[in-house]
Design a protein around this motif. Structure first.
Motif, short mmCIF file in Angstrom:
data_model
loop_
_atom_site.label_atom_id
_atom_site.label_comp_id
_atom_site.label_asym_id
_atom_site.label_seq_id
_atom_site.Cartn_x
_atom_site.Cartn_y
_atom_site.Cartn_z
N PRO A 234 0.80 -1.24 0.00
CA PRO A 234 0.00 0.00 0.00
C PRO A 234 0.83 1.28 0.00
CG PRO A 234 -0.80 -1.56 1.66
CD PRO A 234 0.52 -2.08 1.18
N TYR A 235 2.06 1.20 0.45
CA TYR A 235 2.94 2.38 0.49
C TYR A 235 3.70 2.56 -0.82
CZ TYR A 235 1.91 1.64 5.41
OH TYR A 235 1.25 1.44 6.60
N LEU A 236 3.79 1.51 -1.60
CA LEU A 236 4.48 1.57 -2.88
C LEU A 236 3.57 2.09 -3.99
CD1 LEU A 236 6.30 -1.86 -2.63
CD2 LEU A 236 7.47 0.34 -2.89
N THR A 237 2.30 1.75 -3.95
CA THR A 237 1.40 2.10 -5.06
C THR A 237 1.29 3.62 -5.29
OG1 THR A 237 -0.46 1.77 -3.54
CG2 THR A 237 0.05 -0.02 -5.04
N PRO A 238 1.27 4.48 -4.25
CA PRO A 238 1.21 5.92 -4.54
C PRO A 238 2.42 6.44 -5.31
CG PRO A 238 0.58 5.48 -2.26
CD PRO A 238 1.16 4.21 -2.80
N LEU A 239 3.55 5.74 -5.21
CA LEU A 239 4.76 6.18 -5.88
C LEU A 239 4.69 5.99 -7.39
CD1 LEU A 239 7.45 4.82 -3.40
CD2 LEU A 239 6.63 7.17 -3.64
N LEU A 240 3.68 5.27 -7.87
CA LEU A 240 3.49 5.13 -9.31
C LEU A 240 3.02 6.43 -9.95
CD1 LEU A 240 1.83 1.61 -9.39
CD2 LEU A 240 4.21 2.19 -9.90
N ASP A 241 2.67 7.41 -9.11
CA ASP A 241 2.30 8.74 -9.60
C ASP A 241 3.41 9.77 -9.37
OD1 ASP A 241 -0.31 7.96 -10.41
OD2 ASP A 241 -0.99 8.06 -8.33
N HIS A 242 4.57 9.30 -8.96
CA HIS A 242 5.70 10.21 -8.69
C HIS A 242 6.14 10.89 -9.98
CE1 HIS A 242 9.63 11.59 -7.20
NE2 HIS A 242 9.14 11.41 -5.98
N SER A 243 6.66 12.09 -9.85
CA SER A 243 7.08 12.85 -11.03
C SER A 243 8.33 12.28 -11.70
CB SER A 243 7.35 14.31 -10.65
OG SER A 243 8.39 14.39 -9.68
N ARG A 244 9.13 11.51 -10.95
CA ARG A 244 10.37 10.96 -11.49
C ARG A 244 10.16 9.54 -12.01
NH1 ARG A 244 15.28 13.30 -10.00
NH2 ARG A 244 16.13 11.66 -11.34
N GLY A 245 10.58 9.30 -13.23
CA GLY A 245 10.42 7.99 -13.83
C GLY A 245 11.19 6.91 -13.11
N ASP A 246 12.39 7.23 -12.57
CA ASP A 246 13.17 6.20 -11.89
C ASP A 246 12.49 5.76 -10.60
OD1 ASP A 246 13.63 8.58 -10.58
OD2 ASP A 246 15.81 8.53 -10.74
N VAL A 247 11.76 6.67 -9.95
CA VAL A 247 11.00 6.28 -8.75
C VAL A 247 9.83 5.39 -9.14
CG1 VAL A 247 9.54 7.13 -6.87
CG2 VAL A 247 11.68 8.31 -7.42
N ARG A 248 9.11 5.76 -10.20
CA ARG A 248 7.99 4.93 -10.65
C ARG A 248 8.48 3.54 -11.05
NH1 ARG A 248 7.09 9.58 -13.58
NH2 ARG A 248 7.25 8.53 -15.62
N HIS A 249 9.61 3.51 -11.75
CA HIS A 249 10.17 2.23 -12.18
C HIS A 249 10.52 1.36 -10.98
CE1 HIS A 249 13.96 -0.06 -13.38
NE2 HIS A 249 12.98 -0.71 -13.94
N SER A 250 11.23 1.92 -10.00
CA SER A 250 11.64 1.14 -8.83
C SER A 250 10.43 0.67 -8.03
CB SER A 250 12.59 1.95 -7.95
OG SER A 250 11.97 3.13 -7.46
N ALA A 251 9.40 1.51 -7.94
CA ALA A 251 8.18 1.10 -7.24
C ALA A 251 7.51 -0.06 -7.95
CB ALA A 251 7.22 2.28 -7.12
N LEU A 252 7.51 -0.02 -9.27
CA LEU A 252 6.89 -1.11 -10.04
C LEU A 252 7.68 -2.40 -9.88
CD1 LEU A 252 4.46 -1.49 -11.94
CD2 LEU A 252 6.03 -1.20 -13.85
N VAL A 253 9.01 -2.30 -9.82
CA VAL A 253 9.83 -3.50 -9.58
C VAL A 253 9.45 -4.12 -8.24
CG1 VAL A 253 12.17 -4.31 -9.12
CG2 VAL A 253 11.76 -2.73 -11.01
N ALA A 254 9.35 -3.29 -7.21
CA ALA A 254 9.00 -3.80 -5.88
C ALA A 254 7.60 -4.40 -5.87
CB ALA A 254 9.11 -2.69 -4.84
N LEU A 255 6.66 -3.74 -6.53
CA LEU A 255 5.29 -4.26 -6.57
C LEU A 255 5.22 -5.57 -7.32
CD1 LEU A 255 3.35 -0.94 -7.18
CD2 LEU A 255 3.08 -2.46 -5.21
N SER A 256 6.02 -5.70 -8.37
CA SER A 256 6.04 -6.97 -9.10
C SER A 256 6.55 -8.10 -8.22
CB SER A 256 6.91 -6.83 -10.35
OG SER A 256 7.00 -8.07 -11.03
N ASN A 257 7.57 -7.80 -7.41
CA ASN A 257 8.15 -8.82 -6.53
C ASN A 257 7.26 -9.15 -5.35
OD1 ASN A 257 10.32 -8.78 -8.24
ND2 ASN A 257 11.83 -8.20 -6.70
N LEU A 258 6.58 -8.14 -4.82
CA LEU A 258 5.81 -8.33 -3.58
C LEU A 258 4.33 -8.54 -3.83
CD1 LEU A 258 7.46 -5.50 -1.44
CD2 LEU A 258 8.19 -7.88 -1.71
N GLY A 259 3.85 -8.15 -5.01
CA GLY A 259 2.43 -8.24 -5.31
C GLY A 259 2.03 -9.58 -5.89
N ASP A 260 0.83 -9.60 -6.43
CA ASP A 260 0.32 -10.84 -7.02
C ASP A 260 -0.65 -10.50 -8.15
OD1 ASP A 260 -2.11 -10.03 -5.80
OD2 ASP A 260 -1.66 -11.19 -4.00
#
Length: 208
Positions: free
Chosen positions: A78-104
Protein backbone atom coordinates in the motif's frame (compact mmCIF):
# COMPACT_ATOMS: atom_id res chain seq x y z
CA UNK A 1 31.67 0.24 7.62
CA UNK A 2 28.09 0.22 6.32
CA UNK A 3 29.30 -0.95 2.94
CA UNK A 4 31.10 -3.87 4.58
CA UNK A 5 27.97 -4.72 6.58
CA UNK A 6 26.04 -4.83 3.31
CA UNK A 7 28.35 -7.58 2.08
CA UNK A 8 27.37 -9.93 4.91
CA UNK A 9 24.81 -12.70 4.47
CA UNK A 10 22.60 -11.65 7.37
CA UNK A 11 22.70 -8.99 10.08
CA UNK A 12 20.44 -9.04 13.13
CA UNK A 13 21.35 -5.72 14.80
CA UNK A 14 19.13 -3.68 12.49
CA UNK A 15 18.59 -0.72 14.83
CA UNK A 16 22.22 0.37 14.57
CA UNK A 17 21.92 0.59 10.78
CA UNK A 18 18.47 2.19 10.55
CA UNK A 19 19.54 5.43 12.20
CA UNK A 20 21.91 6.17 9.32
CA UNK A 21 19.22 6.29 6.65
CA UNK A 22 18.47 9.79 7.97
CA UNK A 23 22.09 10.94 7.86
CA UNK A 24 22.75 14.32 6.26
CA UNK A 25 25.35 12.76 3.94
CA UNK A 26 23.91 11.14 0.85
CA UNK A 27 26.67 8.53 0.61
CA UNK A 28 26.01 7.40 4.18
CA UNK A 29 22.25 7.21 3.59
CA UNK A 30 22.79 5.12 0.47
CA UNK A 31 25.17 2.73 2.25
CA UNK A 32 22.68 2.34 5.11
CA UNK A 33 19.78 1.67 2.74
CA UNK A 34 21.81 -0.98 0.91
CA UNK A 35 22.95 -2.53 4.21
CA UNK A 36 19.30 -3.09 5.13
CA UNK A 37 19.23 -5.60 2.27
CA UNK A 38 20.81 -8.11 4.67
CA UNK A 39 18.48 -7.21 7.56
CA UNK A 40 15.43 -9.29 6.77
CA UNK A 41 13.15 -8.22 9.60
CA UNK A 42 10.21 -5.92 10.28
CA UNK A 43 12.46 -3.19 11.66
CA UNK A 44 14.25 -2.89 8.32
CA UNK A 45 11.03 -3.02 6.33
CA UNK A 46 9.35 -0.42 8.56
CA UNK A 47 12.35 1.90 8.21
CA UNK A 48 12.24 1.64 4.42
CA UNK A 49 8.47 2.20 4.36
CA UNK A 50 8.93 5.31 6.49
CA UNK A 51 11.61 6.54 4.12
CA UNK A 52 9.58 6.11 0.93
CA UNK A 53 6.57 7.82 2.48
CA UNK A 54 8.37 10.80 4.02
CA UNK A 55 11.51 11.51 2.00
CA UNK A 56 11.69 14.19 -0.69
CA UNK A 57 14.88 12.74 -2.13
CA UNK A 58 14.01 10.74 -5.23
CA UNK A 59 17.32 8.86 -5.26
CA UNK A 60 16.82 7.68 -1.65
CA UNK A 61 13.27 6.59 -2.47
CA UNK A 62 14.42 4.71 -5.55
CA UNK A 63 17.15 2.89 -3.59
CA UNK A 64 14.72 2.01 -0.80
CA UNK A 65 12.23 0.65 -3.32
CA UNK A 66 14.82 -1.68 -4.82
CA UNK A 67 15.77 -2.95 -1.36
CA UNK A 68 12.10 -3.45 -0.48
CA UNK A 69 11.81 -5.51 -3.65
CA UNK A 70 14.29 -7.91 -2.01
CA UNK A 71 13.37 -7.91 1.68
CA UNK A 72 9.85 -6.49 1.74
CA UNK A 73 6.53 -8.23 2.32
CA UNK A 74 2.98 -7.53 1.24
CA UNK A 75 2.82 -4.98 4.08
CA UNK A 76 4.81 -2.60 1.90
CA UNK A 77 2.44 -2.77 -1.08
CA UNK A 78 0.00 0.00 0.00
CA UNK A 79 2.94 2.38 0.49
CA UNK A 80 4.48 1.57 -2.88
CA UNK A 81 1.40 2.10 -5.06
CA UNK A 82 1.21 5.92 -4.54
CA UNK A 83 4.76 6.18 -5.88
CA UNK A 84 3.49 5.13 -9.31
CA UNK A 85 2.30 8.74 -9.60
CA UNK A 86 5.70 10.21 -8.69
CA UNK A 87 7.08 12.85 -11.03
CA UNK A 88 10.37 10.96 -11.49
CA UNK A 89 10.42 7.99 -13.83
CA UNK A 90 13.17 6.20 -11.89
CA UNK A 91 11.00 6.28 -8.75
CA UNK A 92 7.99 4.93 -10.65
CA UNK A 93 10.17 2.23 -12.18
CA UNK A 94 11.64 1.14 -8.83
CA UNK A 95 8.18 1.10 -7.24
CA UNK A 96 6.89 -1.11 -10.04
CA UNK A 97 9.83 -3.50 -9.58
CA UNK A 98 9.00 -3.80 -5.88
CA UNK A 99 5.29 -4.26 -6.57
CA UNK A 100 6.04 -6.97 -9.10
CA UNK A 101 8.15 -8.82 -6.53
CA UNK A 102 5.81 -8.33 -3.58
CA UNK A 103 2.43 -8.24 -5.31
CA UNK A 104 0.32 -10.84 -7.02
CA UNK A 105 -2.32 -11.30 -9.70
CA UNK A 106 -4.65 -8.86 -7.95
CA UNK A 107 -2.26 -6.05 -8.91
CA UNK A 108 -2.53 -6.79 -12.63
CA UNK A 109 -4.45 -3.54 -13.34
CA UNK A 110 -1.49 -1.60 -11.93
CA UNK A 111 0.92 -3.42 -14.22
CA UNK A 112 -1.34 -2.93 -17.25
CA UNK A 113 -1.56 0.79 -16.49
CA UNK A 114 2.23 0.85 -16.47
CA UNK A 115 2.20 0.15 -20.21
CA UNK A 116 0.87 3.70 -20.68
CA UNK A 117 3.57 5.36 -18.59
CA UNK A 118 5.69 8.05 -20.23
CA UNK A 119 8.89 6.35 -19.02
CA UNK A 120 10.33 3.64 -21.25
CA UNK A 121 11.79 1.83 -18.22
CA UNK A 122 8.38 1.72 -16.56
CA UNK A 123 6.73 0.37 -19.70
CA UNK A 124 9.38 -2.32 -20.05
CA UNK A 125 9.10 -3.47 -16.46
CA UNK A 126 5.31 -3.39 -16.69
CA UNK A 127 5.68 -6.12 -19.30
CA UNK A 128 7.96 -8.07 -16.95
CA UNK A 129 5.31 -7.84 -14.22
CA UNK A 130 2.55 -8.84 -16.63
CA UNK A 131 4.51 -11.88 -17.76
CA UNK A 132 4.90 -12.86 -14.11
CA UNK A 133 1.36 -12.17 -12.88
CA UNK A 134 -0.79 -11.66 -15.97
CA UNK A 135 -3.64 -13.61 -17.46
CA UNK A 136 -6.00 -13.25 -20.43
CA UNK A 137 -7.07 -9.81 -19.22
CA UNK A 138 -3.71 -8.43 -20.29
CA UNK A 139 -3.75 -9.86 -23.82
CA UNK A 140 -5.20 -6.80 -25.55
CA UNK A 141 -2.96 -4.24 -23.77
CA UNK A 142 0.14 -6.32 -24.52
CA UNK A 143 -0.85 -6.64 -28.18
CA UNK A 144 -1.31 -2.86 -28.32
CA UNK A 145 2.12 -2.30 -26.77
CA UNK A 146 3.77 -4.72 -29.18
CA UNK A 147 2.14 -3.02 -32.16
CA UNK A 148 3.47 0.33 -30.95
CA UNK A 149 6.97 -1.09 -30.55
CA UNK A 150 6.92 -2.40 -34.10
CA UNK A 151 5.64 0.74 -35.77
CA UNK A 152 9.16 1.85 -36.67
CA UNK A 153 12.78 0.81 -36.51
CA UNK A 154 14.11 0.97 -32.96
CA UNK A 155 17.56 2.36 -32.33
CA UNK A 156 18.11 0.52 -29.05
CA UNK A 157 17.24 -3.10 -28.38
CA UNK A 158 15.40 -3.84 -25.15
CA UNK A 159 13.71 -6.99 -23.89
CA UNK A 160 10.20 -5.65 -24.42
CA UNK A 161 9.39 -7.37 -27.70
CA UNK A 162 10.52 -10.82 -26.56
CA UNK A 163 8.76 -10.45 -23.21
CA UNK A 164 5.55 -9.51 -25.01
CA UNK A 165 5.94 -12.40 -27.45
CA UNK A 166 6.52 -14.87 -24.63
CA UNK A 167 3.45 -13.70 -22.76
CA UNK A 168 1.22 -13.83 -25.84
CA UNK A 169 2.58 -17.23 -26.85
CA UNK A 170 1.30 -18.56 -23.54
CA UNK A 171 -2.25 -17.61 -24.56
CA UNK A 172 -2.10 -18.25 -28.30
CA UNK A 173 -4.97 -20.74 -28.07
CA UNK A 174 -7.13 -18.42 -25.98
CA UNK A 175 -7.42 -15.53 -28.43
CA UNK A 176 -7.71 -15.51 -32.21
CA UNK A 177 -6.01 -12.12 -32.22
CA UNK A 178 -2.70 -13.63 -31.14
CA UNK A 179 -2.05 -15.94 -34.12
CA UNK A 180 -3.12 -13.11 -36.43
CA UNK A 181 -0.65 -10.80 -34.72
CA UNK A 182 2.20 -13.28 -35.07
CA UNK A 183 1.49 -13.78 -38.76
CA UNK A 184 1.37 -10.01 -39.25
CA UNK A 185 4.77 -9.67 -37.59
CA UNK A 186 6.28 -12.52 -39.58
CA UNK A 187 4.95 -11.31 -42.90
CA UNK A 188 5.47 -7.55 -42.59
CA UNK A 189 7.81 -6.68 -39.73
CA UNK A 190 10.95 -8.77 -40.17
CA UNK A 191 13.04 -5.72 -41.05
CA UNK A 192 12.01 -4.06 -37.77
CA UNK A 193 13.10 -6.96 -35.59
CA UNK A 194 16.49 -7.47 -34.04
CA UNK A 195 18.18 -10.81 -34.75
CA UNK A 196 17.36 -12.23 -31.31
CA UNK A 197 13.68 -11.38 -31.73
CA UNK A 198 13.49 -12.95 -35.16
CA UNK A 199 15.30 -16.02 -33.85
CA UNK A 200 12.69 -16.35 -31.13
CA UNK A 201 9.95 -16.37 -33.76
CA UNK A 202 11.81 -18.94 -35.84
CA UNK A 203 12.17 -21.17 -32.79
CA UNK A 204 8.46 -21.02 -31.93
CA UNK A 205 6.59 -20.85 -35.24
CA UNK A 206 6.41 -22.52 -38.61
CA UNK A 207 6.42 -19.65 -41.10
CA UNK A 208 5.25 -21.43 -44.19
Amino acid sequence: MLEEIGKQRCIHNTERIVKYIDDSRSSVREAAIQALRVCRDEIAEDALIRLITTSNNSFDIMSANFVLATIGTERAVPYLTPLLDHSRGDVRHSALVALSNLGDKSHLPIFVNGLEDRSGNVKEYALVAIERHGDEVAIEPVIKRLQILLKRKRQIQTDEVIIALRFLYRYQHSSQAIPKLFHWIIQTKKELLFDEEWQWLEDHFTFY
